[in-house]
Design an enzyme around this catalytic site. Sequence first.
Site, PDB file in Angstrom:
ATOM      1  N   THR A 122      67.655  16.795  78.731  1.00  8.76           N
ATOM      2  CA  THR A 122      68.442  18.032  78.701  1.00  8.76           C
ATOM      3  C   THR A 122      67.587  19.223  78.286  1.00  8.76           C
ATOM      4  OG1 THR A 122      70.507  16.858  78.238  1.00  8.76           O
ATOM      5  CG2 THR A 122      70.416  19.169  77.627  1.00  8.76           C
ATOM      6  N   SER A 161      73.789  18.692  86.818  1.00  6.83           N
ATOM      7  CA  SER A 161      73.722  18.155  85.468  1.00  6.83           C
ATOM      8  C   SER A 161      72.268  17.791  85.207  1.00  6.83           C
ATOM      9  CB  SER A 161      74.601  16.905  85.343  1.00  6.83           C
ATOM     10  OG  SER A 161      74.283  16.158  84.180  1.00  6.83           O
ATOM     11  N   THR A 162      71.903  17.751  83.934  1.00  7.73           N
ATOM     12  CA  THR A 162      70.571  17.229  83.609  1.00  7.73           C
ATOM     13  C   THR A 162      70.366  15.861  84.244  1.00  7.73           C
ATOM     14  OG1 THR A 162      70.342  18.433  81.524  1.00  7.73           O
ATOM     15  CG2 THR A 162      69.129  16.361  81.717  1.00  7.73           C
ATOM     16  N   ASN A 163      71.458  15.104  84.333  1.00  9.52           N
ATOM     17  CA  ASN A 163      71.345  13.706  84.733  1.00  9.52           C
ATOM     18  C   ASN A 163      71.070  13.494  86.209  1.00  9.52           C
ATOM     19  OD1 ASN A 163      71.965  13.422  82.075  1.00  9.52           O
ATOM     20  ND2 ASN A 163      74.059  12.728  82.416  1.00  9.52           N
ATOM     21  N   THR A 208      30.266 -18.599  89.601  1.00 10.14           N
ATOM     22  CA  THR A 208      31.629 -18.965  89.244  1.00 10.14           C
ATOM     23  C   THR A 208      31.602 -19.451  87.808  1.00 10.14           C
ATOM     24  OG1 THR A 208      31.314 -21.207  90.117  1.00 10.14           O
ATOM     25  CG2 THR A 208      32.282 -19.583  91.599  1.00 10.14           C
ATOM     26  N   SER A 339      22.462   5.695  72.128  1.00 14.05           N
ATOM     27  CA  SER A 339      22.495   5.335  70.718  1.00 14.05           C
ATOM     28  C   SER A 339      21.933   6.447  69.850  1.00 14.05           C
ATOM     29  CB  SER A 339      21.702   4.045  70.484  1.00 14.05           C
ATOM     30  OG  SER A 339      21.602   3.753  69.113  1.00 14.05           O
ATOM     31  N   SER A 340      22.507   6.565  68.665  1.00 11.71           N
ATOM     32  CA  SER A 340      21.976   7.526  67.698  1.00 11.71           C
ATOM     33  C   SER A 340      20.872   6.915  66.848  1.00 11.71           C
ATOM     34  CB  SER A 340      23.113   8.004  66.774  1.00 11.71           C
ATOM     35  OG  SER A 340      23.644   6.899  66.048  1.00 11.71           O
ATOM     36  N   LYS A 345      17.870   3.647  74.489  1.00 10.46           N
ATOM     37  CA  LYS A 345      18.997   2.818  74.892  1.00 10.46           C
ATOM     38  C   LYS A 345      19.958   3.606  75.787  1.00 10.46           C
ATOM     39  CE  LYS A 345      22.119  -0.632  72.883  1.00 10.46           C
ATOM     40  NZ  LYS A 345      23.377  -0.321  73.555  1.00 10.46           N
TER      41      LYS A 345
END
Length: 485
Positions: A122, A161-163, A208, A339-340, A345
Amino acid sequence: MTPTTVASSTAALATIAVDEPAGFRTEHDLLGDRRVPTAAYWGVHTLRAIENFPITGQPLSTNPHLVRGLAAVKLAAARANRELGLLDAERADAIEAACREILDGELLREFVVDVIQGGAGTSSNMNANEVIANRALELLGQEKGDYAALHPNDHVNLSQSTNDVYPTAVRIATVMGIDDLLAALSELEDAFAAKATEFRTVVKMGRTQLQDAVPMTLGQEFGTYAVTIGEDRERLRESAGLVHEINLGATAIGTGLNAPAGYAEAACRHLGGITGLPLVTAFDLIEATQDMGAFVHLSGVLKRVAVKLSKICNDLRLLSSGPRAGLAEINLPPVQSGSSIMPGKINPVIPEVVNQVAFEVIGNDVTITLAAEGGQLQLNAFEPVIVHSLHKSITHLTAACHTLSRRCVSGITANAARLRESVEHSIGLVTALNPYLGYAESTAIAQEALASGRGVAELVLERGLLTAERLEELLRPERLANLSA
């Protein structure tokens, strides 16, 4: 209410209170009078919704497709009401002009209610009614809030209607979003297909259960990704067909109360013309007003897409693992430092982000399932969270497909020499020789190759089981990958 109090309700309201010139107008609803910022196109119903639902911090404007869907519905309703003699030409023209502006992307910031809300949508419907009414009043030369001249409920929401408005707008928004996702999936399918062609002669070992199986080509492996995405694209297109059924004209519960005879047909016809979509009115409007089945089905297809994309990304991360201690069969394009702390990396960040989107979509599917099941009797009050979850799934999957295609798949390269070496040294190679050596002899060769670390071909020649020429013929890449079949 002071400007400071209004501004504290939500970020959206704060922006308006700060950015717009000072001043307020008074509007009235069943709970009493409230002051609304003069510059705002929304009104008292929207104001209360802003205050009542500070849930996500994401206003309706973050879903432009839904805003356009609401405008399209209101435009179709105005045309139907005018056609049936319920709305005069002057008001109808003003409403249509306001709706056209919204369809063109204007006034988007005026859709400020939170995407998750009580009331079965609504607040979203009233946000649209008020914005359209106040813009139409301006076009008529009136002041915002002068609802005696043109009213959000009496004129913009006439025969509605909202509906029936909100579910119909949601379906339009969903179809628009699906179209975007279909295009993104098509782009990703093409990217994998291009790699399948590029890698068509690069021989590798298939696996597999993470163990050596039989030879194939890297092109075949990438071709399966293109095929599976294409299959999902078709399933998604099929599911979109269910969303084209609307309940506009149902009004409150599907009986069509307060909508004149012929309104549902006229509104659907006009809405189809406005959107260009093949919309149809549901056969049973009472059932359609309470049923969320199309959204549950669509969410299931989105989950299917997500699961398959995640599986593909798992493969890409595994195949590119390394660079020295992993499979290292393919190289993903480096897009940022990984990487820090570890210099040099590089991480598979694009597949990783797609995995996370997939996890989110799977979670959204659970939310949609529970919300659809939780509806009672003639209306599902939980459609806002269904809409929000669908919107996230569709838009995030769309972005993920574009990102995976452009930032990863298009730049993948093959480590052909390593792949060929893995074939030559794999005991799985003996499977290709099994029809010519017999199962028992092939098993013995496989066991010795595994124990000694020697190659299958080397052992076959040493035992004099095949000539070098015959062995070379049997181990041709085209035959190993069964490319002639």
